[in-house]
Write a protein that holds these residues in place. Structure first.
Motif, PDB file in Angstrom:
ATOM      1  N   ALA A 249       0.848  -1.206   0.000  1.00 61.27           N
ATOM      2  CA  ALA A 249       0.000   0.000   0.000  1.00 61.27           C
ATOM      3  C   ALA A 249       0.879   1.251   0.000  1.00 61.27           C
ATOM      4  O   ALA A 249       1.759   1.384   0.861  1.00 61.27           O
ATOM      5  N   ARG A 281       7.741  -0.329  -1.297  1.00 64.74           N
ATOM      6  CA  ARG A 281       6.507   0.431  -1.202  1.00 64.74           C
ATOM      7  C   ARG A 281       6.706   1.841  -1.767  1.00 64.74           C
ATOM      8  O   ARG A 281       7.774   2.445  -1.597  1.00 64.74           O
ATOM      9  N   ARG A 312      -0.854  -2.940  -5.712  1.00 65.47           N
ATOM     10  CA  ARG A 312      -1.910  -3.269  -4.745  1.00 65.47           C
ATOM     11  C   ARG A 312      -3.294  -2.913  -5.293  1.00 65.47           C
ATOM     12  O   ARG A 312      -4.259  -3.633  -5.105  1.00 65.47           O
ATOM     13  N   THR A 315      -4.362  -5.609  -7.413  1.00 67.74           N
ATOM     14  CA  THR A 315      -4.743  -6.774  -6.605  1.00 67.74           C
ATOM     15  C   THR A 315      -6.149  -6.592  -6.037  1.00 67.74           C
ATOM     16  O   THR A 315      -6.967  -7.507  -6.079  1.00 67.74           O
TER      17      THR A 315
END
Ligand SMILES: Nc1nc2c(ncn2[C@@H]2O[C@H](COP(=O)(O)OP(=O)(O)OP(=O)(O)O)[C@@H](O)[C@H]2O)c(=O)[nH]1
Ligand SMILES: [Mg+2]
Length: 332
Positions: A249, A281, A312, A315
């Motif tokens: 994230a 990240r 993400r 996903t």
């Protein structure tokens, strides 16, 4: 006829280069898609085919030229890039197809047909574009606002509402410490964002993780004018970053309260926190003031861009079932 000739002339003046050609299509494309989006729907190719510019170009005879495959690939990449920008969708949620089959029509995904014409190489090609994640274009991004108590999370949320919606957010003197959850919705650059602001008191931090799974990104707010609480902020953040439900994230760390004289800069805060858990990240330290609003727009711009680029997001889309679709054809 004269009218048509004029239109053609106008069109051809735009269609000087491949780039401007695609821009033209995307203009058409985005206008119509936007219309459809308001009803929560996408478009079918046939709707776009009735547009003047497309019909005009489609009447031309199909031809092939020697470097068609490379041209086609360039077009596809460029088209995909434009679609990403227009719709703030991630590149992989946009798939280009050679043709639209009947079985595809049954799927939840919608099809849009664009006709490509390359004056430079004298090739006309038709690209059927399936925007697999048509719904995803209007997907709301969920952003968690975390940080220890008194960092300024709720004040920030109210400022976001003031800056990005028609609603005037609560003034700071009417904000009380958060016990439950505050929700705020805004729309920025055609992207919907939903913020969840949670209480930061020690006893409330255990609730944070219930929201991790659904979050596209995290905003972590720190009172940059209160060094005595940096340690507490740092350890709470490290715990957040270790949680597997938040893998990948994007993280926006805000050095808040810049309007106060003793506030440290974003760089100083970054040095102090010296985070080891960032891995790959996407993250950014940004200096802001939830009081006077400085830095907030830059921070939100970065956040939206990061969420679009983030794996993400993809996903979460797949999990929501919007990215499923037929296998793409490469080249044509
Ligand atoms: N000077 C200044 N004060 C701020 C700023 N942002 C928040 N504050 C003040 O900091 C205090 C805490 O703000 P909140 O927004 O309630 O903090 P919070 O992080 O939501 O706190 P919890 O809900 O308890 O977790 C309040 O007195 C705010 O007025 C800012 O940018 N500048
Ligand atoms: Mg609060």
């Amino acid at each position: 006829m004269v009218e048509e000739g004029r239109r053609e002339q106008k069109l051809m003046s735009v269609v000087r280069t491949e780039m401007s050609l695609w821009r033209l299509y995307l203009l058409e494309f985005s206008k119509r898609s936007a219309l459809a989006d308001e009803e929560g729907n996408g478009l079918y190719g046939s709707e776009l085919e009735t547009s003047n510019s497309s019909r005009r170009l489609q009447r031309r005879p199909m031809q092939r030229c020697s470097d068609a495959p490379s041209q086609a690939m360039r077009n596809q990449n460029f088209l995909r890039f434009c679609l990403c920008r227009s719709y703030r969708a991630s590149p992989s949620s946009i798939k280009l197809y050679q043709s639209v089959s009947d079985s595809n029509r049954d799927s939840a995904a919608r099809f849009i047909t664009c006709t490509g014409f390359q004056p430079d190489v004298g090739m006309i090609s038709t690209i059927n574009v399936e925007v697999v994640a048509m719904k995803a274009f209007k997907t709301e991004f969920h952003v968690l606002i975390l940080g220890i108590d008194k960092a300024g999370k709720t004040t920030l949320l109210e400022k976001l509402k003031t800056l990005y919606s028609n609603l005037e957010g609560l003034p700071p003197d009417r904000i009380v410490p958060t016990v439950g959850l505050n929700i705020g919705r805004i729309e920025a650059s055609n992207t919907k964002l939903m913020f969840w602001d949670l209480g930061g008191q020690v006893g409330l931090r255990t609730i944070w993780e219930k929201y991790y799974e659904e979050a596209h990104a995290i905003i972590y707010v720190i009172d940059a004018a209160c060094p005595s609480r940096f340690e507490d902020s740092k350890s709470a953040l490290e715990k957040v970053l270790r949680h597997e439900d938040l893998q990948g994230a994007p993280l926006l760390i805000l050095a808040n309260k810049q309007d106060l004289p003793g506030a440290v800069t974003a760089e100083e805060l970054a040095r102090y926190l010296d985070l080891k858990e960032l891995d790959e990240r996407l993250y950014l330290f940004e200096a802001v003031s939830a009081y006077d609003g400085r830095g907030i727009k830059d921070a939100v711009d970065w956040l939206m861009d990061a969420m679009e680029r983030s794996r993400r997001t993809e996903t979460l889309r797949i999990r929501a079932g919007v990215a499923a679709g037929p296998i793409p054809t490469v080249g044509f």
